[in-house]
Motif scaffolding. Sequence first.
Motif, short mmCIF file in Angstrom:
data_model
loop_
_atom_site.label_atom_id
_atom_site.label_comp_id
_atom_site.label_asym_id
_atom_site.label_seq_id
_atom_site.Cartn_x
_atom_site.Cartn_y
_atom_site.Cartn_z
N PHE A 176 -2.64 13.77 -2.58
CA PHE A 176 -3.55 13.87 -3.72
C PHE A 176 -2.87 14.62 -4.85
O PHE A 176 -2.34 15.71 -4.67
N LEU A 177 -2.91 14.04 -6.06
CA LEU A 177 -2.15 14.54 -7.20
C LEU A 177 -3.05 15.11 -8.29
O LEU A 177 -4.07 14.52 -8.64
N LYS A 202 -5.28 6.41 -6.67
CA LYS A 202 -5.96 5.23 -6.15
C LYS A 202 -5.06 4.38 -5.26
O LYS A 202 -5.53 3.45 -4.60
N ARG A 203 -3.78 4.69 -5.23
CA ARG A 203 -2.87 3.91 -4.39
C ARG A 203 -3.19 4.15 -2.91
O ARG A 203 -3.35 5.30 -2.49
N PRO A 204 -3.29 3.09 -2.11
CA PRO A 204 -3.57 3.27 -0.68
C PRO A 204 -2.46 4.06 0.00
O PRO A 204 -1.30 3.99 -0.39
N LYS A 205 -2.83 4.79 1.01
CA LYS A 205 -1.86 5.55 1.80
C LYS A 205 -1.84 5.00 3.22
O LYS A 205 -2.89 4.78 3.81
N LYS A 206 -0.66 4.78 3.78
CA LYS A 206 -0.53 4.12 5.08
C LYS A 206 -1.32 4.80 6.18
O LYS A 206 -2.03 4.17 6.94
N SER A 212 -3.92 6.46 6.18
CA SER A 212 -5.36 6.41 6.07
C SER A 212 -5.87 4.98 5.89
O SER A 212 -6.96 4.75 5.44
N GLY A 213 -5.02 4.00 6.23
CA GLY A 213 -5.42 2.60 6.15
C GLY A 213 -5.72 2.19 4.72
O GLY A 213 -4.93 2.44 3.82
N SER A 214 -6.88 1.56 4.50
CA SER A 214 -7.22 1.10 3.17
C SER A 214 -7.86 2.19 2.32
O SER A 214 -8.20 1.98 1.17
N THR A 215 -8.07 3.38 2.91
CA THR A 215 -8.67 4.47 2.16
C THR A 215 -7.68 5.00 1.13
O THR A 215 -6.49 5.10 1.38
N THR A 216 -8.17 5.33 -0.06
CA THR A 216 -7.29 5.83 -1.11
C THR A 216 -7.12 7.33 -0.97
O THR A 216 -7.88 8.02 -0.29
N LEU A 217 -6.12 7.87 -1.67
CA LEU A 217 -5.87 9.30 -1.63
C LEU A 217 -7.06 10.08 -2.13
O LEU A 217 -7.41 11.13 -1.62
N LYS A 218 -7.71 9.55 -3.15
CA LYS A 218 -8.88 10.24 -3.71
C LYS A 218 -9.99 10.34 -2.68
O LYS A 218 -10.65 11.37 -2.54
N ASP A 219 -10.20 9.28 -1.91
CA ASP A 219 -11.23 9.26 -0.88
C ASP A 219 -10.91 10.27 0.22
O ASP A 219 -11.79 10.98 0.70
#
Length: 209
Positions: A88-89, A191-195, A197-204
């Motif tokens: 998260f940035l 908003k880029r997906p992270k591996k 966390s699957g399809s969850t975004t960094l913000k989520d």
Amino acid sequence: MVSHERIYQHVRADKAAGGDLYRNLRHKLKHRKRPVGRRVPIPNRVSIEERPGEVDERTRFGDWEIDTIVGKGGRGAIVTIVERTTGFLLMEKLTKGKNAEGLADVVIRMMLPYKECVHTITADNGTEFARHEKISDKLDARFFFAHPHSSWERGLSEYTNRLVRQYIPKNTDFCHLDAQEIKQIQYKINKRPKKKSGSTTLKDVSSEH
């Protein structure tokens, strides 16, 4: 790995002892006009060697890496702060450039909403982080410094800065960047997906903590 600076240190020591290894260098060690290793000291800096081992495990939210990106001609700067577990940035333009007091004020304001999730912050040895104690006190966090010339100790920060550079190339004049543009870049990267966390975004992911 042996850094290039460590090799130069060995060659300089050899020359001081009467050796001739320096003759194999193209510049014969004539390129330095200032004392070797001269740096503006950062008061009361704490080495990364004292950082808790659990930071490397990346099992908790709240361990951050911090860095700055500099504009064209060394004018203007952006501070980037990235959380080690989620990526998260947070990023913001520094109106006072790499001024240590100004940077501390900006970082504190940026991170206060996450104060309960700020356990540690790790930086390089840039003098813009000289007011690290002020940041630590306000955020109730521990601040650590990586070893010189050891960018891999802040690998996520280096990687994240490269992502930012996709939107803000080197030699960009920061005078033309406004706060809204920078926030848009932050939003796109988060908003880029992270591996992991699957399809969850960094913000989520960050919002869960």
